[in-house]
Design a protein around this motif. Structure first.
Motif, short mmCIF file in Angstrom:
data_model
loop_
_atom_site.label_atom_id
_atom_site.label_comp_id
_atom_site.label_asym_id
_atom_site.label_seq_id
_atom_site.Cartn_x
_atom_site.Cartn_y
_atom_site.Cartn_z
N ASP A 113 0.81 -1.23 0.00
CA ASP A 113 0.00 0.00 0.00
C ASP A 113 0.85 1.28 0.00
OD1 ASP A 113 -2.15 -1.66 0.14
OD2 ASP A 113 -2.45 -1.44 2.30
N ARG A 114 2.10 1.18 0.39
CA ARG A 114 2.94 2.39 0.47
C ARG A 114 3.49 2.79 -0.90
NH1 ARG A 114 4.47 3.81 5.74
NH2 ARG A 114 5.24 5.67 4.70
N GLY A 115 3.36 1.92 -1.89
CA GLY A 115 3.70 2.29 -3.27
C GLY A 115 5.18 2.49 -3.54
N PHE A 116 6.06 1.82 -2.77
CA PHE A 116 7.50 1.89 -3.01
C PHE A 116 7.97 0.77 -3.93
CE2 PHE A 116 7.38 4.18 1.06
CZ PHE A 116 8.31 5.18 0.86
N THR A 117 7.21 -0.32 -3.97
CA THR A 117 7.68 -1.55 -4.60
C THR A 117 7.47 -1.58 -6.11
OG1 THR A 117 7.55 -3.96 -4.55
CG2 THR A 117 5.49 -2.77 -4.15
N TYR A 118 8.43 -2.20 -6.80
CA TYR A 118 8.25 -2.42 -8.24
C TYR A 118 7.88 -3.87 -8.49
CZ TYR A 118 13.24 -3.25 -7.23
OH TYR A 118 14.42 -3.63 -6.64
N ARG A 119 7.67 -4.63 -7.42
CA ARG A 119 7.36 -6.06 -7.57
C ARG A 119 5.86 -6.35 -7.56
NH1 ARG A 119 12.13 -8.36 -7.82
NH2 ARG A 119 13.88 -7.50 -6.65
N GLU A 120 5.05 -5.36 -7.22
CA GLU A 120 3.59 -5.53 -7.21
C GLU A 120 2.97 -4.35 -7.95
OE1 GLU A 120 2.06 -8.03 -5.41
OE2 GLU A 120 3.72 -8.76 -4.15
N PRO A 123 -0.91 1.61 -6.39
CA PRO A 123 -0.85 3.04 -6.70
C PRO A 123 0.53 3.64 -6.40
CG PRO A 123 -2.90 2.54 -5.59
CD PRO A 123 -2.09 1.28 -5.54
N LEU A 124 1.01 4.50 -7.30
CA LEU A 124 2.31 5.16 -7.13
C LEU A 124 2.25 6.14 -5.95
CD1 LEU A 124 3.27 6.01 -10.81
CD2 LEU A 124 4.78 4.88 -9.18
N ASP A 125 3.03 5.89 -4.90
CA ASP A 125 3.00 6.76 -3.74
C ASP A 125 4.42 7.15 -3.32
OD1 ASP A 125 2.71 7.93 -1.19
OD2 ASP A 125 0.91 6.78 -0.77
N MET A 126 5.09 6.27 -2.57
CA MET A 126 6.51 6.44 -2.16
C MET A 126 6.75 7.54 -1.14
SD MET A 126 8.83 5.79 -5.55
CE MET A 126 8.27 4.79 -6.94
N ARG A 127 5.72 8.02 -0.46
CA ARG A 127 5.95 9.06 0.57
C ARG A 127 6.48 8.41 1.85
NH1 ARG A 127 0.12 11.37 1.20
NH2 ARG A 127 -0.26 9.15 0.75
N GLN A 130 3.61 10.39 5.29
CA GLN A 130 2.31 10.33 4.62
C GLN A 130 1.45 11.56 4.85
OE1 GLN A 130 1.38 6.16 5.96
NE2 GLN A 130 0.90 5.90 3.79
N SER A 131 1.96 12.49 5.67
CA SER A 131 1.19 13.73 5.86
C SER A 131 1.47 14.73 4.74
CB SER A 131 1.49 14.34 7.23
OG SER A 131 2.84 14.80 7.28
N GLN A 132 2.49 14.46 3.92
CA GLN A 132 2.72 15.36 2.78
C GLN A 132 1.78 14.97 1.65
OE1 GLN A 132 6.99 14.61 1.73
NE2 GLN A 132 6.23 13.95 -0.26
N SER A 133 1.41 15.94 0.81
CA SER A 133 0.39 15.65 -0.20
C SER A 133 0.97 15.14 -1.52
CB SER A 133 -0.47 16.90 -0.46
OG SER A 133 0.38 17.98 -0.84
N ARG A 134 2.19 15.57 -1.87
CA ARG A 134 2.77 15.19 -3.15
C ARG A 134 3.24 13.73 -3.12
NH1 ARG A 134 7.80 17.38 -6.69
NH2 ARG A 134 9.00 16.66 -4.90
N THR A 135 2.95 12.99 -4.19
CA THR A 135 3.34 11.59 -4.27
C THR A 135 4.20 11.35 -5.52
OG1 THR A 135 1.47 10.88 -5.61
CG2 THR A 135 1.13 10.91 -3.21
N ALA A 136 4.67 10.11 -5.66
CA ALA A 136 5.45 9.73 -6.84
C ALA A 136 4.63 9.92 -8.11
CB ALA A 136 5.89 8.27 -6.71
N LYS A 137 3.33 9.73 -8.00
CA LYS A 137 2.44 9.90 -9.15
C LYS A 137 2.53 11.33 -9.71
CE LYS A 137 -2.47 10.03 -10.15
NZ LYS A 137 -3.80 9.98 -9.58
N ASP A 138 2.65 12.32 -8.83
CA ASP A 138 2.76 13.71 -9.26
C ASP A 138 4.04 13.94 -10.05
OD1 ASP A 138 0.35 14.67 -7.98
OD2 ASP A 138 1.39 14.39 -6.09
N LEU A 214 11.27 12.65 -4.53
CA LEU A 214 10.02 12.94 -3.80
C LEU A 214 10.30 13.30 -2.34
CD1 LEU A 214 6.86 12.91 -3.67
CD2 LEU A 214 7.05 10.52 -2.98
N ASN A 215 11.18 12.53 -1.70
CA ASN A 215 11.43 12.72 -0.27
C ASN A 215 12.63 13.62 0.03
OD1 ASN A 215 9.36 10.77 0.97
ND2 ASN A 215 10.38 9.45 -0.51
N HIS A 216 13.21 14.22 -1.04
CA HIS A 216 14.37 15.13 -0.90
C HIS A 216 15.49 14.49 -0.07
CE1 HIS A 216 11.81 18.24 -2.53
NE2 HIS A 216 10.92 18.03 -1.58
N GLU A 217 15.71 13.19 -0.27
CA GLU A 217 16.61 12.45 0.62
C GLU A 217 18.04 12.98 0.64
OE1 GLU A 217 16.24 8.12 0.14
OE2 GLU A 217 14.18 8.44 -0.50
#
Length: 311
Positions: A113-120, A123-127, A130-138, A214-217
């Motif tokens: 559900d967190r949308g980090f994986t490329y194996r399933e 929905p594209l997420d990767m946050r 999760q309180s931030q609104s922008r996701t990988a989809k954006d 996305l996460n400005h790592e």
């Protein structure tokens, strides 16, 4: 889903901190609390641990895991780049050790559900927060071809970055890219079949790049190390575990600069810039996991630990 994460280089990291029973320690990437638990076990009555994480799932899991030590633990929902204000709010002016275990946790990767994986297909997420609104989809749907190319080239170090960016932009013409499965297929089509064979998952580098953007790592890491060294008490240590060359390079370079900050030309007989060393690097070469650890946890393979001690 239970928050599970195997802490890599656990013994080596804990040893590197030189834990004093009455010291104050910060785990800037609390996660499931693996490193924090081992720190707590070594603290005496006056010792204190502060755990920081931006992921509420992690905070919930770590709070439970550290419940036996709750009298000496403060857990803060924040990003480690805000460590100064976190310490101010807790009336702490100096700490004896800080640990960072960078990158994405096993829980975040494995929780579909967190949308980090490329194996399933999810929905594209990767946050991470999760309180931030922008996701990988954006990012995938709104960045220009040039911006996508830059992200995939710089943060994924993928030789096919240009082609992948081109394919993403082309695919968007038929409608938004919503899922990891859709993105996988686009990436696969952008990399020649014979190159894809035997080189791991074709999406690995692009997914890493989008997650970092996305996460400005890297930005967060770059902006935090000097602040953390400043916060250390004399003899205090900063121990950082990285998982790819981009992170490792940042840590190595900033540690070096803090050990030798002099900006005078090399031919000057005496230093006139007045920049004194802040401390010393403890790890001449990074500490890497043993074969035994790697065989028990494949994700440990690329990890490196570097340690800095404040004067």
């Amino acid at each position: 889903m239970e928050f599970k994460h195997i802490s890599v280089l656990l013994d080596e990291t804990i040893d590197s901190l030189n834990i004093k029973p009455d010291g104050i320690y910060v785990d800037g990437t609390l996660g499931g609390g693996g490193h924090s638990l081992e720190i707590c076990k070594r603290l005496g009555e006056d010792g204190r641990l502060i755990g920081i994480d931006q992921d509420m799932d992690a905070i919930k899991a770590a709070t439970e895991r550290l419940s036996d030590y709750k009298d000496k633990v403060d857990i803060v929902h924040s990003n480690y780049q805000d460590i100064e204000s976190c310490m101010r709010e807790l009336s702490i002016s100096g700490v004896d050790g800080i640990v960072l275990d960078l990158g994405v946790s096993s829980y975040q990767l494995d929780n579909v559900d967190r949308g980090f994986t490329y194996r399933e297909d999810t929905p594209l997420d990767m946050r991470m927060d999760q309180s931030q609104s922008r996701t990988a989809k954006d990012i995938v749907n709104n960045y220009s071809e040039m911006e996508l190319f830059r992200v995939i080239r710089d943060y994924g170090e993928d030789g096919f970055a240009k082609n992948i960016a081109k394919h993403i932009v082309k695919a968007r013409e038929d409608g938004p890219i919503e899922t990891t499965g859709q993105l996988n297929e686009i990436i696969k089509a952008a990399i020649p079949a014979k190159v894809r064979q035997g080189t791991g998952h074709p999406s690995k580098k692009t997914f890493q790049a989008i997650r970092i953007e996305l996460n400005h790592e890297l930005e967060v890491l770059e902006n935090s190390i000097d602040k953390m060294i400043e916060l250390l008490n004399p003899g205090g240590r900063l121990s950082i575990i990285t998982f790819h060359s981009l992170e490792d390079r940042i840590v190595k370079n900033i540690f070096r600069r803090n050990m030798n900050p002099c900006t005078c030309p090399p031919n000057f007989p005496v230093c006139t810039c007045g920049q004194a060393p802040k401390g010393k690097i403890i790890t001449r070469k990074p500490i890497i996991p043993s074969d035994e650890e790697i065989s028990g946890n494949k994700r440990a393979k690329s990890s490196k630990l570097r340690v800095f001690e404040k004067f």
